[in-house]
Design a protein around this motif. Structure first.
Motif, PDB file in Angstrom:
ATOM      1  N   ARG A 146       0.806  -1.214   0.000  1.00  0.00           N
ATOM      2  CA  ARG A 146       0.000   0.000   0.000  1.00  0.00           C
ATOM      3  C   ARG A 146       0.837   1.262   0.000  1.00  0.00           C
ATOM      4  O   ARG A 146       0.307   2.347  -0.167  1.00  0.00           O
ATOM      5  CB  ARG A 146      -0.938  -0.031   1.204  1.00  0.00           C
ATOM      6  N   ALA A 147       2.157   1.125   0.191  1.00  0.00           N
ATOM      7  CA  ALA A 147       3.003   2.316   0.102  1.00  0.00           C
ATOM      8  C   ALA A 147       3.076   2.829  -1.321  1.00  0.00           C
ATOM      9  O   ALA A 147       3.334   3.994  -1.560  1.00  0.00           O
ATOM     10  CB  ALA A 147       4.411   2.009   0.619  1.00  0.00           C
ATOM     11  N   SER A 148       2.877   1.950  -2.312  1.00  0.00           N
ATOM     12  CA  SER A 148       2.852   2.382  -3.696  1.00  0.00           C
ATOM     13  C   SER A 148       1.443   2.829  -4.052  1.00  0.00           C
ATOM     14  O   SER A 148       0.469   2.439  -3.423  1.00  0.00           O
ATOM     15  CB  SER A 148       3.262   1.228  -4.620  1.00  0.00           C
ATOM     16  N   ASP A 149       1.348   3.682  -5.087  1.00  0.00           N
ATOM     17  CA  ASP A 149       0.042   4.095  -5.575  1.00  0.00           C
ATOM     18  C   ASP A 149      -0.443   3.030  -6.553  1.00  0.00           C
ATOM     19  O   ASP A 149      -0.018   2.984  -7.693  1.00  0.00           O
ATOM     20  CB  ASP A 149       0.161   5.455  -6.263  1.00  0.00           C
ATOM     21  N   LEU A 150      -1.340   2.162  -6.094  1.00  0.00           N
ATOM     22  CA  LEU A 150      -1.860   1.090  -6.925  1.00  0.00           C
ATOM     23  C   LEU A 150      -3.191   1.450  -7.557  1.00  0.00           C
ATOM     24  O   LEU A 150      -3.839   0.600  -8.161  1.00  0.00           O
ATOM     25  CB  LEU A 150      -2.009  -0.194  -6.097  1.00  0.00           C
ATOM     26  N   SER A 151      -3.595   2.720  -7.434  1.00  0.00           N
ATOM     27  CA  SER A 151      -4.909   3.106  -7.937  1.00  0.00           C
ATOM     28  C   SER A 151      -4.997   3.010  -9.456  1.00  0.00           C
ATOM     29  O   SER A 151      -6.081   2.822 -10.006  1.00  0.00           O
ATOM     30  CB  SER A 151      -5.244   4.534  -7.487  1.00  0.00           C
ATOM     31  N   GLY A 152      -3.878   3.151 -10.151  1.00  0.00           N
ATOM     32  CA  GLY A 152      -3.897   3.066 -11.601  1.00  0.00           C
ATOM     33  C   GLY A 152      -3.497   1.711 -12.145  1.00  0.00           C
ATOM     34  O   GLY A 152      -3.319   1.545 -13.355  1.00  0.00           O
ATOM     35  N   LEU A 153      -3.342   0.724 -11.268  1.00  0.00           N
ATOM     36  CA  LEU A 153      -2.906  -0.605 -11.697  1.00  0.00           C
ATOM     37  C   LEU A 153      -3.969  -1.252 -12.572  1.00  0.00           C
ATOM     38  O   LEU A 153      -5.138  -1.330 -12.201  1.00  0.00           O
ATOM     39  CB  LEU A 153      -2.637  -1.471 -10.465  1.00  0.00           C
ATOM     40  N   THR A 154      -3.554  -1.716 -13.750  1.00  0.00           N
ATOM     41  CA  THR A 154      -4.497  -2.357 -14.670  1.00  0.00           C
ATOM     42  C   THR A 154      -4.372  -3.875 -14.671  1.00  0.00           C
ATOM     43  O   THR A 154      -5.368  -4.573 -14.737  1.00  0.00           O
ATOM     44  CB  THR A 154      -4.300  -1.827 -16.097  1.00  0.00           C
ATOM     45  N   TRP A 155      -3.139  -4.372 -14.621  1.00  0.00           N
ATOM     46  CA  TRP A 155      -2.900  -5.818 -14.636  1.00  0.00           C
ATOM     47  C   TRP A 155      -1.894  -6.183 -13.545  1.00  0.00           C
ATOM     48  O   TRP A 155      -0.953  -5.423 -13.283  1.00  0.00           O
ATOM     49  CB  TRP A 155      -2.291  -6.265 -15.972  1.00  0.00           C
ATOM     50  N   VAL A 156      -2.070  -7.344 -12.968  1.00  0.00           N
ATOM     51  CA  VAL A 156      -1.054  -7.943 -12.115  1.00  0.00           C
ATOM     52  C   VAL A 156      -0.772  -9.335 -12.648  1.00  0.00           C
ATOM     53  O   VAL A 156      -1.691 -10.063 -13.030  1.00  0.00           O
ATOM     54  CB  VAL A 156      -1.491  -7.972 -10.633  1.00  0.00           C
ATOM     55  N   VAL A 157       0.489  -9.684 -12.743  1.00  0.00           N
ATOM     56  CA  VAL A 157       0.938 -10.985 -13.261  1.00  0.00           C
ATOM     57  C   VAL A 157       1.504 -11.778 -12.093  1.00  0.00           C
ATOM     58  O   VAL A 157       2.441 -11.317 -11.426  1.00  0.00           O
ATOM     59  CB  VAL A 157       1.996 -10.799 -14.366  1.00  0.00           C
ATOM     60  N   LEU A 158       0.965 -12.970 -11.859  1.00  0.00           N
ATOM     61  CA  LEU A 158       1.311 -13.757 -10.685  1.00  0.00           C
ATOM     62  C   LEU A 158       1.791 -15.150 -11.076  1.00  0.00           C
ATOM     63  O   LEU A 158       1.314 -15.742 -12.051  1.00  0.00           O
ATOM     64  CB  LEU A 158       0.105 -13.888  -9.747  1.00  0.00           C
ATOM     65  N   ASN A 159       2.704 -15.667 -10.275  1.00  0.00           N
ATOM     66  CA  ASN A 159       3.276 -16.996 -10.480  1.00  0.00           C
ATOM     67  C   ASN A 159       2.342 -18.043  -9.869  1.00  0.00           C
ATOM     68  O   ASN A 159       2.228 -18.144  -8.645  1.00  0.00           O
ATOM     69  CB  ASN A 159       4.661 -17.048  -9.837  1.00  0.00           C
ATOM     70  N   ALA A 160       1.697 -18.832 -10.705  1.00  0.00           N
ATOM     71  CA  ALA A 160       0.746 -19.833 -10.213  1.00  0.00           C
ATOM     72  C   ALA A 160       1.433 -20.965  -9.468  1.00  0.00           C
ATOM     73  O   ALA A 160       0.775 -21.700  -8.715  1.00  0.00           O
ATOM     74  CB  ALA A 160      -0.060 -20.409 -11.381  1.00  0.00           C
ATOM     75  N   ASP A 161       2.734 -21.131  -9.651  1.00  0.00           N
ATOM     76  CA  ASP A 161       3.472 -22.190  -8.956  1.00  0.00           C
ATOM     77  C   ASP A 161       3.910 -21.772  -7.552  1.00  0.00           C
ATOM     78  O   ASP A 161       4.507 -22.563  -6.827  1.00  0.00           O
ATOM     79  CB  ASP A 161       4.707 -22.594  -9.780  1.00  0.00           C
ATOM     80  N   ASP A 162       3.622 -20.543  -7.176  1.00  0.00           N
ATOM     81  CA  ASP A 162       3.966 -20.033  -5.850  1.00  0.00           C
ATOM     82  C   ASP A 162       2.793 -20.288  -4.900  1.00  0.00           C
ATOM     83  O   ASP A 162       1.668 -19.850  -5.173  1.00  0.00           O
ATOM     84  CB  ASP A 162       4.247 -18.541  -5.953  1.00  0.00           C
ATOM     85  N   PRO A 163       3.013 -20.969  -3.777  1.00  0.00           N
ATOM     86  CA  PRO A 163       1.902 -21.275  -2.866  1.00  0.00           C
ATOM     87  C   PRO A 163       1.258 -20.052  -2.232  1.00  0.00           C
ATOM     88  O   PRO A 163       0.149 -20.144  -1.693  1.00  0.00           O
ATOM     89  CB  PRO A 163       2.549 -22.171  -1.805  1.00  0.00           C
TER      90      PRO A 163
END
Length: 265
Positions: A146-163
């Motif tokens: 939350r320290a970053s401004d995530l209000s304009g975030l459009t996509w997040v890319v996540l590693n599905a192999d990470d638990p």
């Protein structure tokens, strides 16, 4: 207060005490440098492992479309002339983004500092890759919480192999679109996404790797890359997922992947 008054007298300038100044340094620097991240497409890369490789691959890939800078452990600037990495504090990051903007960059691949979220305060991220999610979720997000401004975030890319990915998914704003990548053919059950990028086969070659890529769409295709290691296959899938999320079709995205070079050092 007495010391501040003395400093003001010596400087002949007003000295105003501000509570929690270190937490506000990013916002102050953002304003001082003309809000550079509002004028750049900033693509953040966070995680315990792989940040340097993914941010470098990402800068290479996007530089084939428009001027894209890099900020990370390898230095900052454009890929053909990186300056040594300096201090990774909130003010220095804003100064670096302003420098990239002044040099003509349209985007910046930013390897997010892992130790302190305040360093990235007031940096507006358009897209965000997590190579490996922290167990504490987005609030402990390796400099991307939350320290970053995530209000304009459009996509997040996540590693599905990470638990830990499931926990991070639960923290995301519902308006953010999700791309998952992994070394298997299908996305794991229970993880919903807007885009899936995986592998039906991974084969070592004399010059690197052959990836048989599958996506949530009907297309599938193979690509040969001149980088080694299963870990780099995952890193390349993260970059591919972001290229597809930004609207590039699969085959030209794979052509871009095929031209990527290994990270120096």
């Amino acid at each position: 207060l007495g010391a501040l008054a003395d400093a003001g007298a010596r400087l002949r300038l007003p000295v105003i005490p501000v509570a929690g100044l270190s937490a506000r340094a990013g916002a102050l620097a953002d304003r001082f440098y003309g809000e550079p991240s509002a004028h750049l497409e900033v693509l953040g890369v966070a995680g315990v492992r792989g940040k340097t490789s993914v941010s470098h691959f990402l800068a290479q890939a996007l530089s084939r479309q428009f001027p894209c800078g890099l900020i990370g452990n390898l230095g900052w600037g454009f890929l053909d002339g990186l300056a040594p990495a300096g201090a990774a504090n909130a003010v220095a990051l804003q100064e670096t983004l302003a420098g990239l903007r002044a040099a003509g960059a349209q985007a910046a691949a930013l390897a997010l500092p892992s130790a302190e979220g305040r360093q990235t305060a007031a940096i507006r991220l358009r897209q965000l890759i997590f190579t490996q999610c922290p167990a504490s979720g987005l609030d402990g997000g390796q400099g991307a919480g939350r320290a970053s401004d995530l209000s304009g975030l459009t996509w997040v890319v996540l590693n599905a192999d990470d638990p830990n990915t499931g926990a991070l998914l639960a923290d995301l704003d519902p308006g953010v679109r999700v791309a998952l990548y992994g070394l298997s053919e299908q996305a794991p059950e229970g993880l919903s996404c807007d885009l899936w990028v995986g592998l039906s086969a991974l084969t070592p070659t004399r010059r690197g790797l052959r990836l048989a890529v599958v996506t949530s769409g009907p297309e599938a295709a193979e690509v040969e890359v001149s980088v080694l290691g299963t870990f780099n296959a995952a890193n390349l899938l993260a970059v591919l997922a972001l290229l597809l999320a930004r609207g590039l079709a699969l085959r030209p995205a794979l052509q871009t992947l095929a031209r990527l070079q290994g990270v120096p050092g």
